[in-house]
Every structure is written in structure tokens, then in C-alpha cells.
Design a protein around this motif. Structure first.
Motif, PDB file in Angstrom:
ATOM      1  N   ASP A  62       0.832  -1.201   0.000  1.00  0.00           N
ATOM      2  CA  ASP A  62       0.000   0.000   0.000  1.00  0.00           C
ATOM      3  C   ASP A  62       0.870   1.255   0.000  1.00  0.00           C
ATOM      4  OD1 ASP A  62      -2.281  -1.515   0.005  1.00  0.00           O
ATOM      5  OD2 ASP A  62      -2.703  -1.271   2.143  1.00  0.00           O
ATOM      6  N   ALA A  63       1.935   1.231   0.807  1.00  0.00           N
ATOM      7  CA  ALA A  63       2.837   2.382   0.864  1.00  0.00           C
ATOM      8  C   ALA A  63       3.527   2.587  -0.481  1.00  0.00           C
ATOM      9  CB  ALA A  63       3.872   2.173   1.959  1.00  0.00           C
ATOM     10  N   LEU A  64       3.954   1.483  -1.095  1.00  0.00           N
ATOM     11  CA  LEU A  64       4.615   1.571  -2.394  1.00  0.00           C
ATOM     12  C   LEU A  64       3.670   2.156  -3.437  1.00  0.00           C
ATOM     13  CD1 LEU A  64       6.912   0.974  -4.350  1.00  0.00           C
ATOM     14  CD2 LEU A  64       6.055  -1.374  -4.545  1.00  0.00           C
ATOM     15  N   ALA A  65       2.429   1.689  -3.454  1.00  0.00           N
ATOM     16  CA  ALA A  65       1.458   2.180  -4.431  1.00  0.00           C
ATOM     17  C   ALA A  65       1.211   3.683  -4.259  1.00  0.00           C
ATOM     18  CB  ALA A  65       0.143   1.419  -4.280  1.00  0.00           C
ATOM     19  N   LEU A  66       1.152   4.126  -3.009  1.00  0.00           N
ATOM     20  CA  LEU A  66       0.923   5.545  -2.742  1.00  0.00           C
ATOM     21  C   LEU A  66       2.085   6.390  -3.240  1.00  0.00           C
ATOM     22  CD1 LEU A  66      -0.661   7.857  -1.451  1.00  0.00           C
ATOM     23  CD2 LEU A  66       0.460   7.297   0.735  1.00  0.00           C
ATOM     24  N   TYR A  67       3.311   5.979  -2.923  1.00  0.00           N
ATOM     25  CA  TYR A  67       4.479   6.745  -3.360  1.00  0.00           C
ATOM     26  C   TYR A  67       4.612   6.753  -4.881  1.00  0.00           C
ATOM     27  CZ  TYR A  67       6.245   7.177   1.433  1.00  0.00           C
ATOM     28  OH  TYR A  67       6.396   7.505   2.755  1.00  0.00           O
ATOM     29  N   GLN A  68       4.288   5.621  -5.506  1.00  0.00           N
ATOM     30  CA  GLN A  68       4.351   5.563  -6.962  1.00  0.00           C
ATOM     31  C   GLN A  68       3.320   6.495  -7.585  1.00  0.00           C
ATOM     32  OE1 GLN A  68       3.887   1.289  -7.416  1.00  0.00           O
ATOM     33  NE2 GLN A  68       6.064   1.014  -7.884  1.00  0.00           N
ATOM     34  N   GLU A  69       2.130   6.553  -6.971  1.00  0.00           N
ATOM     35  CA  GLU A  69       1.074   7.435  -7.476  1.00  0.00           C
ATOM     36  C   GLU A  69       1.493   8.896  -7.370  1.00  0.00           C
ATOM     37  OE1 GLU A  69      -3.591   8.542  -6.452  1.00  0.00           O
ATOM     38  OE2 GLU A  69      -2.709   6.682  -5.691  1.00  0.00           O
ATOM     39  N   LEU A  70       2.247   9.215  -6.306  1.00  0.00           N
ATOM     40  CA  LEU A  70       2.704  10.587  -6.085  1.00  0.00           C
ATOM     41  C   LEU A  70       3.970  10.911  -6.880  1.00  0.00           C
ATOM     42  CD1 LEU A  70       2.226  10.794  -2.207  1.00  0.00           C
ATOM     43  CD2 LEU A  70       0.803  11.893  -3.952  1.00  0.00           C
ATOM     44  N   GLY A  71       4.570   9.880  -7.487  1.00  0.00           N
ATOM     45  CA  GLY A  71       5.813  10.090  -8.222  1.00  0.00           C
ATOM     46  C   GLY A  71       6.993  10.346  -7.309  1.00  0.00           C
ATOM     47  N   ASN A  72       6.899   9.841  -6.086  1.00  0.00           N
ATOM     48  CA  ASN A  72       7.944  10.053  -5.092  1.00  0.00           C
ATOM     49  C   ASN A  72       8.901   8.858  -5.117  1.00  0.00           C
ATOM     50  OD1 ASN A  72       9.474  10.180  -2.701  1.00  0.00           O
ATOM     51  ND2 ASN A  72       7.849  11.222  -1.584  1.00  0.00           N
ATOM     52  N   ASP A  73      10.008   8.997  -5.879  1.00  0.00           N
ATOM     53  CA  ASP A  73      10.946   7.884  -6.035  1.00  0.00           C
ATOM     54  C   ASP A  73      11.654   7.537  -4.731  1.00  0.00           C
ATOM     55  OD1 ASP A  73      10.384   7.519  -8.725  1.00  0.00           O
ATOM     56  OD2 ASP A  73      11.948   8.914  -9.380  1.00  0.00           O
ATOM     57  N   ALA A  74      11.988   8.551  -3.929  1.00  0.00           N
ATOM     58  CA  ALA A  74      12.671   8.293  -2.657  1.00  0.00           C
ATOM     59  C   ALA A  74      11.766   7.505  -1.714  1.00  0.00           C
ATOM     60  CB  ALA A  74      13.093   9.610  -2.009  1.00  0.00           C
ATOM     61  N   GLY A  75      10.500   7.900  -1.648  1.00  0.00           N
ATOM     62  CA  GLY A  75       9.546   7.185  -0.797  1.00  0.00           C
ATOM     63  C   GLY A  75       9.306   5.770  -1.288  1.00  0.00           C
ATOM     64  N   ALA A  76       9.208   5.619  -2.614  1.00  0.00           N
ATOM     65  CA  ALA A  76       8.999   4.285  -3.184  1.00  0.00           C
ATOM     66  C   ALA A  76      10.204   3.384  -2.911  1.00  0.00           C
ATOM     67  CB  ALA A  76       8.763   4.387  -4.693  1.00  0.00           C
ATOM     68  N   SER A  77      11.403   3.976  -2.969  1.00  0.00           N
ATOM     69  CA  SER A  77      12.609   3.225  -2.671  1.00  0.00           C
ATOM     70  C   SER A  77      12.592   2.714  -1.238  1.00  0.00           C
ATOM     71  CB  SER A  77      13.847   4.108  -2.896  1.00  0.00           C
ATOM     72  OG  SER A  77      15.021   3.442  -2.506  1.00  0.00           O
ATOM     73  N   GLN A  78      12.187   3.568  -0.301  1.00  0.00           N
ATOM     74  CA  GLN A  78      12.128   3.156   1.103  1.00  0.00           C
ATOM     75  C   GLN A  78      11.059   2.091   1.320  1.00  0.00           C
ATOM     76  OE1 GLN A  78      14.270   4.294   3.741  1.00  0.00           O
ATOM     77  NE2 GLN A  78      13.356   2.377   4.437  1.00  0.00           N
ATOM     78  N   ALA A  79       9.904   2.244   0.640  1.00  0.00           N
ATOM     79  CA  ALA A  79       8.830   1.250   0.766  1.00  0.00           C
ATOM     80  C   ALA A  79       9.290  -0.110   0.236  1.00  0.00           C
ATOM     81  CB  ALA A  79       7.588   1.726   0.013  1.00  0.00           C
ATOM     82  N   LEU A  80      10.019  -0.091  -0.870  1.00  0.00           N
ATOM     83  CA  LEU A  80      10.535  -1.345  -1.436  1.00  0.00           C
ATOM     84  C   LEU A  80      11.580  -1.973  -0.511  1.00  0.00           C
ATOM     85  CD1 LEU A  80      10.796  -0.348  -5.183  1.00  0.00           C
ATOM     86  CD2 LEU A  80       9.616  -2.386  -4.323  1.00  0.00           C
ATOM     87  N   THR A  81      12.395  -1.131   0.125  1.00  0.00           N
ATOM     88  CA  THR A  81      13.381  -1.636   1.075  1.00  0.00           C
ATOM     89  C   THR A  81      12.682  -2.311   2.248  1.00  0.00           C
ATOM     90  OG1 THR A  81      14.971   0.097   0.467  1.00  0.00           O
ATOM     91  CG2 THR A  81      15.319  -1.011   2.575  1.00  0.00           C
ATOM     92  N   ASN A  82      11.626  -1.671   2.760  1.00  0.00           N
ATOM     93  CA  ASN A  82      10.847  -2.266   3.854  1.00  0.00           C
ATOM     94  C   ASN A  82      10.219  -3.590   3.417  1.00  0.00           C
ATOM     95  OD1 ASN A  82      11.458  -0.048   5.419  1.00  0.00           O
ATOM     96  ND2 ASN A  82       9.515   0.992   5.029  1.00  0.00           N
ATOM     97  N   HIS A  83       9.722  -3.607   2.185  1.00  0.00           N
ATOM     98  CA  HIS A  83       9.105  -4.826   1.655  1.00  0.00           C
ATOM     99  C   HIS A  83      10.147  -5.935   1.533  1.00  0.00           C
ATOM    100  CE1 HIS A  83       6.223  -7.320  -0.322  1.00  0.00           C
ATOM    101  NE2 HIS A  83       6.820  -7.284  -1.506  1.00  0.00           N
ATOM    102  N   GLY A  84      11.347  -5.571   1.087  1.00  0.00           N
ATOM    103  CA  GLY A  84      12.415  -6.550   0.983  1.00  0.00           C
ATOM    104  C   GLY A  84      12.775  -7.134   2.334  1.00  0.00           C
ATOM    105  N   GLU A  85      12.744  -6.290   3.365  1.00  0.00           N
ATOM    106  CA  GLU A  85      13.039  -6.777   4.719  1.00  0.00           C
ATOM    107  C   GLU A  85      11.961  -7.764   5.174  1.00  0.00           C
ATOM    108  OE1 GLU A  85      14.091  -5.093   9.187  1.00  0.00           O
ATOM    109  OE2 GLU A  85      13.191  -3.754   7.700  1.00  0.00           O
ATOM    110  N   THR A  86      10.696  -7.450   4.886  1.00  0.00           N
ATOM    111  CA  THR A  86       9.592  -8.350   5.232  1.00  0.00           C
ATOM    112  C   THR A  86       9.767  -9.700   4.538  1.00  0.00           C
ATOM    113  OG1 THR A  86       8.048  -6.507   5.542  1.00  0.00           O
ATOM    114  CG2 THR A  86       7.090  -8.675   5.130  1.00  0.00           C
ATOM    115  N   LEU A  87      10.125  -9.653   3.257  1.00  0.00           N
ATOM    116  CA  LEU A  87      10.330 -10.890   2.494  1.00  0.00           C
ATOM    117  C   LEU A  87      11.531 -11.671   3.025  1.00  0.00           C
ATOM    118  CD1 LEU A  87       9.681  -9.547  -1.121  1.00  0.00           C
ATOM    119  CD2 LEU A  87       8.172 -11.005   0.234  1.00  0.00           C
ATOM    120  N   THR A  88      12.570 -10.966   3.451  1.00  0.00           N
ATOM    121  CA  THR A  88      13.740 -11.634   4.019  1.00  0.00           C
ATOM    122  C   THR A  88      13.351 -12.417   5.264  1.00  0.00           C
ATOM    123  OG1 THR A  88      15.247  -9.916   3.193  1.00  0.00           O
ATOM    124  CG2 THR A  88      16.045 -11.293   4.999  1.00  0.00           C
TER     125      THR A  88
END
Length: 280
Positions: free
Chosen positions: A8-34
Motif C-alpha cells: 500500500d505504501a509503495l502504491a501511494l508513493y508511486q502514485e505521487l511520483g515520489n521515487d525516494a519514498g517508493a525506494s524506502q517502501a521497497l526496502t521495507n518490503h524486501g526486509e519483510t520478504l527476508t
């Protein structure tokens, strides 16, 4: 729930065009997957996060974007690349003045040094980590530092000191510590008790580790569940349940290898070898 939140966070940042926020959301997602044991998915998330990070030019998140893959490499058992990535992350986090991030790198470096067989250096890192965590008001990291200290002391054959550190971690975990950190500290404490405690305490720790494995599995924490199963199986070696413990350690090692969790597999194999030596 964690995956849904990350997405949800990734989708929001992508919708806003916020690459830095999307990067952080993806990092958090990667940690969850780890944590769930999906290293392939985690690697894809981290790679995408790094690409977005470079595109955004945001320096503030640089450390964590490079730090989390270092943790993943450590879990895979790729120690040299993990060390390189952690050093890179340490430099970026230090430059950004992120003291909590630097502390996280230090605690992960403690695990790395332990895996490399450098227990004295790992002890130095763990002992330095605790006051740093206190200074930052990071109760979770205080618990982690104490738990790691117990494991480092155990690796050096200093059983009584290891048990004392593990006991301190357990006590501190009751005071404002999040569920994940508390579970990790309990698994670590059980590992120390199995390795250094008297017979009755080893048996009790083995039973507790079995309970922790079920709890971790129920929360989707596959890596922690495998670690707890290793502790429970190791506790059974040398007793009437030795055959069952041996079979379980082999199963854990095989499952961990199948998931790419080289470090977890090595711990199970090490326990298996130690149990075999003690029975000869």
C-alpha cells in the motif's frame, strides 16, 4: 499484514511520483520478504529499491538501501560480499548522521564476525552496541546487543557470562520491546541455555524453543522459525531424543539450503556435527 502495508505504501508513493519514498517502501518490503525466507523476492525488491534510490538522488535513505541487502547476503552465507555491503552502508549512514542506522549496521556486523569465527572482535562490537543503543533510547537494540553478547561469549566458551548476558536480554525485552525483537532475544537465549546451561535448563530451553518455532512460523517469520527449530533439536542431542533431534537438524539444514539460507543451514549442520562428536 506487513506485506499488505508495504504494498500500500509503495502504491501511494508511486502514485505521487515520489521515487525516494517508493525506494524506502521497497526496502521495507524486501526486509519483510527476508524475514519470511523469500530471499529471491527480497533481492528483487532491494534491486528495484536501489535503482529508484539512484534515480531520486536522495542521500538520506542511502544507508538503509545498501544495508538491508547486506543482511540478506549474511543470511545466504555470503560473508565476504555481506561485509563489503555493510561497510558501504556504514559509510553512508555515518555521513548522513544516522546514529540509529550506524547502530543497526554494528549489530549486524556482530553477527557477521561471529559467523566468520571472529568472536573476540564480535564481542567488542556487541559491547559497544549496548551503550550506543541506550544513548539513542533504542530499547529494541539494547536487547539485541545483550542477546548477541550472550552468543558471542558462548562461542568463546564463557558459559556463565553468556547465561548472564542472555538473562539480561530477557529481562530488558519485557520493557517496551517490539514482538520481533522479543522473539529473537528469546530464541537467542534458548540457544545460549542449550549450549551452556545445566541439563535441566537445556531441556527446558529446548521445549521453549519448540514453542518459539511454532510462534514464529505462525507469524510468517520463517527464518526465525528455522533457527528456533535448530535450537530445539540441538537440545535433544545426547539424550533419549537424540535420534529425533538428529533427524530434525538434517531436515532444517535441507529446508534452509532449499530457501538459500546458507547461514541457517550451517548452524544446523554445526549443531549436528557437535552432537555427533559428543556421542562418540
Amino acid at each position: 499484514r506487513a506485506r499488505r502495508r508495504d504494498q500500500d505504501a509503495l502504491a501511494l508513493y508511486q502514485e505521487l511520483g515520489n521515487d525516494a519514498g517508493a525506494s524506502q517502501a521497497l526496502t521495507n518490503h524486501g526486509e519483510t520478504l527476508t524475514l519470511s525466507g523469500d530471499l529471491k523476492g527480497a533481492r528483487a525488491a532491494f534491486d528495484e529499491a536501489l535503482a529508484l534510490h539512484r534515480k531520486s538522488g536522495d542521500r538520506a535513505s542511502a544507508g538503509y538501501v545498501t544495508f538491508r541487502p547486506g543482511e540478506l547476503l549474511l543470511l545466504q552465507g555470503d560473508l565476504a560480499p555481506a561485509e563489503e555491503r555493510l561497510e558501504e552502508a556504514h559509510g553512508e549512514l555515518s555521513a548522513a548522521g544516522d546514529k540509529l542506522g550506524v547502530l543497526d549496521v554494528r549489530l549486524t556486523r556482530t553477527r557477521l564476525l561471529l559467523a566468520q569465527g571472529k568472536a573476540p572482535q564480535a564481542e567488542s562490537e556487541a559491547r559497544a552496541g549496548e551503550p550506543s543503543a541506550r544513548a539513542e533510547g533504542a530499547a529494541d537494540r539494547v536487547v539485541t546487543a545483550l542477546a548477541l553478547l550472550g552468543e558471542v561469549l558462548l562461542a568463546q566458551g564463557r558459559g556463565p557470562e553468556a547465561l548472564e548476558a542472555a538473562s539480561s536480554a530477557k529481562e530488558r525485552s519485557r520493557d517496551g520491546t517490539s514482538g520481533l525483537y522479543r522473539l529473537e532475544a528469546e530464541v537467542s537465549g534458548a540457544r545460549v541455555s542449550v549450549g551452556a546451561g545445566p541439563a535441566a535448563e537445556k531441556a527446558s530451553a529446548g521445549l521453549r524453543a519448540s514453542e518459539l518455532a511454532r510462534t514464529a512460523s505462525g507469524k510468517g517469520l520463517a527464518v526465525l522459525a528455522l533457527e528456533a527449530r535448530t535450537v530445539a533439536a540441538a537440545a535433544a542431542l545426547g539424550g533419549p531424543g537424540a535420534a529425533r533431534g538428529t533427524a530434525e537438524l538434517r531436515a532444517v539444514a535441507a529446508e534452509a539450503r532449499g530457501k538459500g539460507l546458507g547461514l541457517v543451514a550451517q548452524e544446523a549442520e554445526k549443531a549436528l556435527a557437535a552432537g555427533g562428536s559428543s556421542q562418540r
